[in-house]
Design a protein around this motif. Structure first.
Motif, PDB file in Angstrom:
ATOM      1  N   ASN A  39      14.573  73.063  30.076  1.00  0.00           N
ATOM      2  CA  ASN A  39      15.628  73.573  30.970  1.00  0.00           C
ATOM      3  C   ASN A  39      16.240  74.865  30.461  1.00  0.00           C
ATOM      4  N   ILE A  40      15.569  75.495  29.458  1.00  0.00           N
ATOM      5  CA  ILE A  40      16.159  76.684  28.853  1.00  0.00           C
ATOM      6  C   ILE A  40      15.302  77.923  29.079  1.00  0.00           C
ATOM      7  N   ALA A  58      12.614  84.180  27.143  1.00  0.00           N
ATOM      8  CA  ALA A  58      14.009  83.786  27.344  1.00  0.00           C
ATOM      9  C   ALA A  58      14.655  84.680  28.389  1.00  0.00           C
ATOM     10  N   ASP A  59      15.659  84.121  29.047  1.00  0.00           N
ATOM     11  CA  ASP A  59      16.456  84.883  30.003  1.00  0.00           C
ATOM     12  C   ASP A  59      17.919  84.808  29.579  1.00  0.00           C
ATOM     13  N   VAL A  60      18.736  85.642  30.169  1.00  0.00           N
ATOM     14  CA  VAL A  60      20.166  85.621  29.859  1.00  0.00           C
ATOM     15  C   VAL A  60      20.857  84.419  30.480  1.00  0.00           C
ATOM     16  N   LEU A  61      20.167  83.727  31.400  1.00  0.00           N
ATOM     17  CA  LEU A  61      20.693  82.525  32.036  1.00  0.00           C
ATOM     18  C   LEU A  61      19.803  81.338  31.705  1.00  0.00           C
ATOM     19  N   LYS A  66      21.499  77.857  35.194  1.00  0.00           N
ATOM     20  CA  LYS A  66      21.814  79.280  35.375  1.00  0.00           C
ATOM     21  C   LYS A  66      23.096  79.689  34.652  1.00  0.00           C
ATOM     22  N   ARG A  67      23.488  78.879  33.686  1.00  0.00           N
ATOM     23  CA  ARG A  67      24.652  79.224  32.872  1.00  0.00           C
ATOM     24  C   ARG A  67      24.256  80.298  31.869  1.00  0.00           C
ATOM     25  N   ILE A 163      25.203  80.997  17.132  1.00  0.00           N
ATOM     26  CA  ILE A 163      26.509  80.509  17.568  1.00  0.00           C
ATOM     27  C   ILE A 163      26.430  79.624  18.806  1.00  0.00           C
ATOM     28  N   GLU A 164      25.816  80.105  19.870  1.00  0.00           N
ATOM     29  CA  GLU A 164      25.851  79.356  21.129  1.00  0.00           C
ATOM     30  C   GLU A 164      25.029  78.075  21.064  1.00  0.00           C
TER      31      GLU A 164
END
Length: 374
Positions: A39-40, A58-61, A66-67, A163-164
Protein backbone atom coordinates in the motif's frame (compact mmCIF):
# COMPACT_ATOMS: atom_id res chain seq x y z
CA UNK A 1 14.02 13.24 -20.15
CA UNK A 2 13.54 11.86 -16.62
CA UNK A 3 14.79 15.10 -15.09
CA UNK A 4 11.59 15.40 -13.03
CA UNK A 5 9.73 12.81 -10.98
CA UNK A 6 6.55 11.25 -12.37
CA UNK A 7 4.84 7.91 -11.80
CA UNK A 8 5.68 5.13 -14.21
CA UNK A 9 3.13 2.78 -15.74
CA UNK A 10 3.49 -0.47 -17.71
CA UNK A 11 4.45 1.32 -20.93
CA UNK A 12 6.65 4.10 -19.56
CA UNK A 13 8.53 1.63 -17.34
CA UNK A 14 9.77 -0.13 -20.48
CA UNK A 15 10.82 3.17 -22.05
CA UNK A 16 12.51 4.11 -18.79
CA UNK A 17 14.65 0.98 -18.48
CA UNK A 18 15.70 1.21 -22.14
CA UNK A 19 16.83 4.79 -21.57
CA UNK A 20 18.52 4.23 -18.20
CA UNK A 21 20.22 0.89 -18.73
CA UNK A 22 21.65 -1.52 -21.28
CA UNK A 23 20.32 -4.44 -19.21
CA UNK A 24 18.27 -5.54 -22.24
CA UNK A 25 19.24 -5.59 -25.89
CA UNK A 26 18.28 -2.51 -27.92
CA UNK A 27 15.78 -4.40 -30.10
CA UNK A 28 14.68 -6.92 -27.49
CA UNK A 29 10.93 -7.30 -27.07
CA UNK A 30 9.93 -6.44 -23.50
CA UNK A 31 6.82 -7.05 -21.44
CA UNK A 32 6.00 -5.16 -18.24
CA UNK A 33 3.71 -6.17 -15.37
CA UNK A 34 2.86 -4.04 -12.34
CA UNK A 35 3.25 -6.52 -9.47
CA UNK A 36 3.11 -4.32 -6.38
CA UNK A 37 0.76 -5.70 -3.74
CA UNK A 38 1.62 -3.28 -0.94
CA UNK A 39 0.00 0.00 0.00
CA UNK A 40 3.05 2.25 -0.19
CA UNK A 41 5.05 1.90 -3.44
CA UNK A 42 4.77 0.76 -7.07
CA UNK A 43 6.62 -2.29 -8.40
CA UNK A 44 7.15 -3.18 -12.08
CA UNK A 45 8.57 -6.41 -13.45
CA UNK A 46 10.06 -6.07 -16.93
CA UNK A 47 10.62 -9.32 -18.82
CA UNK A 48 12.90 -9.83 -21.80
CA UNK A 49 13.87 -12.87 -23.81
CA UNK A 50 16.13 -14.53 -21.25
CA UNK A 51 16.09 -12.31 -18.18
CA UNK A 52 14.03 -9.83 -16.21
CA UNK A 53 14.43 -6.85 -13.90
CA UNK A 54 12.31 -5.22 -11.19
CA UNK A 55 11.75 -1.49 -10.77
CA UNK A 56 10.45 -0.22 -7.44
CA UNK A 57 9.25 3.39 -7.43
CA UNK A 58 8.16 5.68 -4.61
CA UNK A 59 5.72 8.55 -4.87
CA UNK A 60 5.14 11.56 -2.64
CA UNK A 61 1.74 10.04 -1.77
CA UNK A 62 0.98 6.63 -0.28
CA UNK A 63 -0.35 4.27 -2.90
CA UNK A 64 -3.38 3.25 -0.83
CA UNK A 65 -4.60 6.30 1.07
CA UNK A 66 -2.87 9.00 -1.00
CA UNK A 67 -1.57 10.46 2.24
CA UNK A 68 1.72 12.41 1.86
CA UNK A 69 4.83 10.46 2.84
CA UNK A 70 8.51 11.41 2.64
CA UNK A 71 9.78 10.11 -0.69
CA UNK A 72 13.30 9.82 0.75
CA UNK A 73 12.26 6.42 2.10
CA UNK A 74 13.16 4.77 -1.23
CA UNK A 75 16.71 6.20 -1.04
CA UNK A 76 17.07 4.78 2.46
CA UNK A 77 15.85 1.41 1.18
CA UNK A 78 18.38 1.37 -1.67
CA UNK A 79 21.26 2.28 0.64
CA UNK A 80 20.26 -0.32 3.22
CA UNK A 81 20.07 -3.04 0.57
CA UNK A 82 23.55 -2.11 -0.62
CA UNK A 83 24.91 -2.30 2.93
CA UNK A 84 23.16 -5.58 3.65
CA UNK A 85 24.43 -7.08 0.40
CA UNK A 86 27.98 -6.43 1.54
CA UNK A 87 27.34 -8.75 4.50
CA UNK A 88 24.81 -11.25 3.15
CA UNK A 89 23.66 -12.86 -0.09
CA UNK A 90 20.09 -12.95 1.18
CA UNK A 91 19.04 -9.62 -0.39
CA UNK A 92 18.30 -8.78 -4.04
CA UNK A 93 21.12 -7.30 -6.09
CA UNK A 94 20.75 -3.56 -6.72
CA UNK A 95 21.60 -2.46 -10.28
CA UNK A 96 21.10 1.28 -9.81
CA UNK A 97 19.16 3.92 -7.90
CA UNK A 98 17.66 6.98 -9.61
CA UNK A 99 17.36 9.86 -7.14
CA UNK A 100 15.20 11.95 -9.49
CA UNK A 101 12.62 9.35 -10.48
CA UNK A 102 13.05 7.67 -7.07
CA UNK A 103 13.41 4.24 -8.63
CA UNK A 104 15.42 1.23 -7.49
CA UNK A 105 16.35 -1.20 -10.29
CA UNK A 106 16.97 -4.60 -8.75
CA UNK A 107 17.26 -8.32 -9.25
CA UNK A 108 14.08 -10.19 -10.07
CA UNK A 109 13.57 -12.77 -7.30
CA UNK A 110 10.58 -14.53 -8.85
CA UNK A 111 12.18 -17.93 -8.21
CA UNK A 112 11.55 -17.21 -4.51
CA UNK A 113 8.02 -17.18 -3.08
CA UNK A 114 6.34 -15.07 -0.42
CA UNK A 115 6.96 -16.93 2.82
CA UNK A 116 3.66 -15.96 4.43
CA UNK A 117 1.75 -17.51 1.55
CA UNK A 118 4.00 -20.56 1.45
CA UNK A 119 3.41 -21.24 5.15
CA UNK A 120 -0.34 -20.81 4.69
CA UNK A 121 -0.12 -23.42 1.94
CA UNK A 122 1.57 -25.88 4.31
CA UNK A 123 5.09 -25.64 2.91
CA UNK A 124 7.93 -26.65 5.25
CA UNK A 125 11.42 -25.15 4.94
CA UNK A 126 13.69 -27.16 7.25
CA UNK A 127 16.69 -24.79 7.03
CA UNK A 128 14.83 -21.51 7.55
CA UNK A 129 15.89 -20.98 11.17
CA UNK A 130 19.51 -21.34 10.12
CA UNK A 131 19.10 -19.07 7.09
CA UNK A 132 17.25 -16.23 8.82
CA UNK A 133 19.59 -16.20 11.82
CA UNK A 134 22.58 -16.04 9.46
CA UNK A 135 21.01 -13.00 7.81
CA UNK A 136 20.12 -11.32 11.10
CA UNK A 137 23.49 -11.83 12.75
CA UNK A 138 25.53 -11.09 9.63
CA UNK A 139 23.75 -7.79 8.87
CA UNK A 140 23.00 -6.50 12.38
CA UNK A 141 26.17 -7.14 14.39
CA UNK A 142 28.62 -5.36 12.02
CA UNK A 143 26.54 -2.15 12.20
CA UNK A 144 26.76 -1.83 16.00
CA UNK A 145 29.03 0.45 18.02
CA UNK A 146 30.87 -2.66 19.16
CA UNK A 147 32.25 -3.12 15.64
CA UNK A 148 31.96 0.16 13.71
CA UNK A 149 34.24 3.12 14.26
CA UNK A 150 32.48 5.69 16.44
CA UNK A 151 32.59 8.53 13.90
CA UNK A 152 31.37 6.34 11.05
CA UNK A 153 28.53 4.96 13.16
CA UNK A 154 27.32 8.40 14.23
CA UNK A 155 27.30 9.63 10.63
CA UNK A 156 25.30 6.56 9.62
CA UNK A 157 22.78 7.10 12.40
CA UNK A 158 22.23 10.62 11.08
CA UNK A 159 22.02 9.40 7.46
CA UNK A 160 19.36 6.84 8.25
CA UNK A 161 17.08 8.94 10.42
CA UNK A 162 13.81 7.75 8.90
CA UNK A 163 11.43 10.14 10.61
CA UNK A 164 8.08 9.45 8.96
CA UNK A 165 8.47 5.67 8.74
CA UNK A 166 9.56 5.48 12.37
CA UNK A 167 6.58 7.62 13.33
CA UNK A 168 4.30 5.07 11.66
CA UNK A 169 5.83 2.25 13.71
CA UNK A 170 5.77 4.23 16.95
CA UNK A 171 2.06 4.82 16.44
CA UNK A 172 0.81 1.56 14.92
CA UNK A 173 2.98 -0.81 16.98
CA UNK A 174 3.50 0.89 20.34
CA UNK A 175 0.64 3.36 20.83
CA UNK A 176 -2.68 2.74 19.08
CA UNK A 177 -3.09 -0.95 20.09
CA UNK A 178 -3.14 0.21 23.74
CA UNK A 179 -4.63 3.69 23.37
CA UNK A 180 -6.98 3.96 20.38
CA UNK A 181 -6.81 7.73 20.13
CA UNK A 182 -7.25 7.73 16.35
CA UNK A 183 -10.16 5.26 16.43
CA UNK A 184 -8.48 3.04 13.85
CA UNK A 185 -8.29 -0.25 15.74
CA UNK A 186 -10.32 -3.10 14.26
CA UNK A 187 -11.60 -5.61 16.82
CA UNK A 188 -14.07 -8.45 16.45
CA UNK A 189 -17.27 -7.77 18.36
CA UNK A 190 -16.88 -11.06 20.25
CA UNK A 191 -13.39 -10.04 21.35
CA UNK A 192 -14.12 -6.49 22.48
CA UNK A 193 -14.46 -7.33 26.16
CA UNK A 194 -11.37 -9.56 25.99
CA UNK A 195 -9.30 -6.76 24.43
CA UNK A 196 -10.68 -4.16 26.83
CA UNK A 197 -9.69 -6.20 29.87
CA UNK A 198 -6.39 -7.67 28.67
CA UNK A 199 -5.01 -4.89 26.44
CA UNK A 200 -6.68 -1.51 27.00
CA UNK A 201 -7.02 -1.78 30.80
CA UNK A 202 -3.83 -3.77 31.48
CA UNK A 203 -1.52 -1.35 33.31
CA UNK A 204 1.21 -3.96 33.74
CA UNK A 205 1.23 -4.50 29.98
CA UNK A 206 1.33 -0.75 29.34
CA UNK A 207 4.35 -0.43 31.62
CA UNK A 208 6.23 -3.16 29.75
CA UNK A 209 5.27 -1.85 26.30
CA UNK A 210 6.29 1.68 27.30
CA UNK A 211 9.78 0.33 28.04
CA UNK A 212 9.93 -1.34 24.62
CA UNK A 213 8.59 1.79 22.90
CA UNK A 214 11.22 3.94 24.60
CA UNK A 215 13.91 1.43 23.62
CA UNK A 216 12.70 1.45 20.00
CA UNK A 217 12.85 5.24 19.87
CA UNK A 218 16.18 5.78 21.63
CA UNK A 219 18.42 2.73 21.20
CA UNK A 220 20.37 3.32 17.97
CA UNK A 221 22.02 -0.06 18.33
CA UNK A 222 22.25 -1.34 14.74
CA UNK A 223 20.95 -0.73 11.23
CA UNK A 224 17.71 -2.70 11.33
CA UNK A 225 15.25 -3.66 8.60
CA UNK A 226 12.37 -2.21 10.61
CA UNK A 227 9.55 -4.29 9.09
CA UNK A 228 10.87 -7.84 8.91
CA UNK A 229 7.78 -10.04 8.68
CA UNK A 230 7.16 -13.19 6.64
CA UNK A 231 5.70 -11.07 3.83
CA UNK A 232 9.12 -9.41 3.45
CA UNK A 233 10.87 -12.77 3.32
CA UNK A 234 10.91 -14.66 0.02
CA UNK A 235 11.96 -18.28 0.13
CA UNK A 236 12.60 -21.46 -1.83
CA UNK A 237 14.40 -24.73 -1.19
CA UNK A 238 17.75 -23.05 -1.84
CA UNK A 239 17.57 -20.00 0.41
CA UNK A 240 15.88 -16.72 1.30
CA UNK A 241 15.74 -13.17 -0.02
CA UNK A 242 14.85 -10.25 2.26
CA UNK A 243 13.11 -7.27 0.66
CA UNK A 244 11.43 -3.94 1.52
CA UNK A 245 13.67 -2.34 4.20
CA UNK A 246 11.97 1.03 3.73
CA UNK A 247 11.33 1.26 7.49
CA UNK A 248 15.07 0.84 8.17
CA UNK A 249 16.88 3.00 10.72
CA UNK A 250 19.36 2.60 13.54
CA UNK A 251 17.33 0.88 16.23
CA UNK A 252 17.33 -2.16 18.53
CA UNK A 253 18.38 -5.45 16.92
CA UNK A 254 15.73 -7.22 18.95
CA UNK A 255 12.97 -5.47 16.96
CA UNK A 256 13.91 -7.32 13.75
CA UNK A 257 14.39 -10.63 15.52
CA UNK A 258 11.11 -10.22 17.37
CA UNK A 259 9.16 -9.39 14.22
CA UNK A 260 10.31 -12.64 12.62
CA UNK A 261 9.33 -14.65 15.70
CA UNK A 262 5.97 -12.90 16.07
CA UNK A 263 4.99 -13.64 12.49
CA UNK A 264 5.93 -17.29 12.87
CA UNK A 265 3.56 -17.43 15.85
CA UNK A 266 0.73 -16.25 13.56
CA UNK A 267 1.38 -19.21 11.27
CA UNK A 268 1.82 -21.59 14.20
CA UNK A 269 -1.53 -20.77 15.81
CA UNK A 270 -3.24 -20.74 12.42
CA UNK A 271 -2.13 -24.32 11.91
CA UNK A 272 -3.20 -25.34 15.40
CA UNK A 273 -6.66 -23.73 15.42
CA UNK A 274 -7.75 -23.21 11.81
CA UNK A 275 -6.08 -25.75 9.51
CA UNK A 276 -5.46 -28.35 12.24
CA UNK A 277 -2.13 -29.25 10.62
CA UNK A 278 -0.12 -30.85 13.42
CA UNK A 279 3.01 -31.29 11.29
CA UNK A 280 3.12 -27.60 10.38
CA UNK A 281 2.36 -26.58 13.95
CA UNK A 282 5.27 -28.65 15.29
CA UNK A 283 7.58 -27.41 12.53
CA UNK A 284 6.82 -23.77 13.34
CA UNK A 285 7.14 -24.34 17.08
CA UNK A 286 10.53 -25.96 16.50
CA UNK A 287 11.61 -23.17 14.15
CA UNK A 288 10.84 -20.47 16.74
CA UNK A 289 12.84 -22.37 19.34
CA UNK A 290 15.76 -22.87 16.93
CA UNK A 291 15.83 -19.18 16.01
CA UNK A 292 16.35 -18.28 19.65
CA UNK A 293 19.04 -20.94 20.12
CA UNK A 294 20.84 -20.05 16.88
CA UNK A 295 20.75 -16.29 17.55
CA UNK A 296 22.46 -16.82 20.90
CA UNK A 297 25.14 -19.10 19.50
CA UNK A 298 25.83 -17.17 16.29
CA UNK A 299 25.69 -13.69 17.80
CA UNK A 300 28.13 -14.58 20.57
CA UNK A 301 30.48 -16.13 18.01
CA UNK A 302 30.21 -13.15 15.63
CA UNK A 303 30.84 -10.61 18.38
CA UNK A 304 33.86 -12.49 19.67
CA UNK A 305 35.33 -12.66 16.17
CA UNK A 306 34.83 -8.96 15.33
CA UNK A 307 35.22 -7.08 18.63
CA UNK A 308 38.66 -5.52 19.10
CA UNK A 309 38.23 -3.55 22.33
CA UNK A 310 39.26 -5.84 25.25
CA UNK A 311 36.81 -4.23 27.69
CA UNK A 312 34.02 -6.02 25.80
CA UNK A 313 34.89 -9.33 27.42
CA UNK A 314 33.08 -12.68 27.39
CA UNK A 315 30.80 -11.74 30.28
CA UNK A 316 29.78 -8.52 28.55
CA UNK A 317 29.06 -10.39 25.31
CA UNK A 318 26.90 -13.00 27.06
CA UNK A 319 24.92 -10.27 28.82
CA UNK A 320 24.56 -8.30 25.57
CA UNK A 321 23.20 -11.31 23.70
CA UNK A 322 20.92 -12.48 26.51
CA UNK A 323 19.35 -9.04 26.74
CA UNK A 324 18.86 -8.96 22.96
CA UNK A 325 17.04 -12.30 23.09
CA UNK A 326 14.76 -11.31 25.99
CA UNK A 327 13.90 -8.04 24.22
CA UNK A 328 13.27 -9.98 20.99
CA UNK A 329 10.57 -12.03 22.68
CA UNK A 330 8.90 -8.88 23.99
CA UNK A 331 9.00 -7.27 20.55
CA UNK A 332 7.47 -10.46 19.15
CA UNK A 333 4.62 -9.82 21.58
CA UNK A 334 4.11 -6.22 20.46
CA UNK A 335 4.01 -7.36 16.83
CA UNK A 336 1.38 -9.98 17.68
CA UNK A 337 -0.81 -7.53 19.58
CA UNK A 338 -0.74 -4.83 16.95
CA UNK A 339 -1.71 -7.25 14.16
CA UNK A 340 -4.74 -8.47 16.13
CA UNK A 341 -5.91 -5.17 17.63
CA UNK A 342 -4.70 -2.61 15.10
CA UNK A 343 -5.92 -1.97 11.56
CA UNK A 344 -2.90 -3.52 9.82
CA UNK A 345 -3.79 -7.21 9.92
CA UNK A 346 -2.09 -10.31 8.55
CA UNK A 347 -3.52 -12.94 6.21
CA UNK A 348 -3.36 -15.67 8.83
CA UNK A 349 -6.09 -13.71 10.66
CA UNK A 350 -8.12 -12.03 7.91
CA UNK A 351 -8.45 -15.21 5.82
CA UNK A 352 -10.35 -16.99 8.60
CA UNK A 353 -14.06 -16.81 7.74
CA UNK A 354 -15.33 -18.91 10.65
CA UNK A 355 -15.92 -16.25 13.30
CA UNK A 356 -15.63 -18.61 16.27
CA UNK A 357 -12.32 -19.98 15.01
CA UNK A 358 -11.05 -16.47 14.42
CA UNK A 359 -12.04 -15.49 17.96
CA UNK A 360 -10.08 -18.48 19.31
CA UNK A 361 -7.15 -17.69 17.03
CA UNK A 362 -6.95 -14.05 18.09
CA UNK A 363 -7.23 -14.88 21.77
CA UNK A 364 -4.51 -17.51 21.51
CA UNK A 365 -2.21 -14.99 19.80
CA UNK A 366 -2.95 -12.31 22.37
CA UNK A 367 -2.47 -14.66 25.31
CA UNK A 368 0.91 -15.75 23.96
CA UNK A 369 1.85 -12.10 23.39
CA UNK A 370 0.96 -11.24 26.98
CA UNK A 371 3.16 -14.09 28.20
CA UNK A 372 6.07 -12.89 26.07
CA UNK A 373 5.83 -9.26 27.16
CA UNK A 374 4.82 -9.51 30.80
Amino acid sequence: MYDKHFLLDDKSAIDYIRHKSDFFGADEKLVCKEIGDGNINYVFKIIGKNKSIVLKQADVLLRSSKRPLDINRIYIESEVLKIQSSYSKSVPEIYFYDDIMHVIAMEDISSYKNMRLELLNGKIFPDFANQITDFLVDTLVPTTDLIMKSEEKKKDVQKFINIEMCDISEDLVFTEPYYDYKNRNVILEKNRDFVQKNIYDNERLHFKVAIMRNNFMNNAQALIHGDLHTGSIFINEGGIKIIDPEFAFYGPMAYDIGNVIGNLYFAMYYNEIVSNNKQMYEYLQRTIYNIIVFIKKKMEKKLKSLIQLPIYNDEFIRNYVDRTISDSLRYAGTEMIRRVVGDSKVLEITSVKDVDKRVDLERSILNRALMLIC
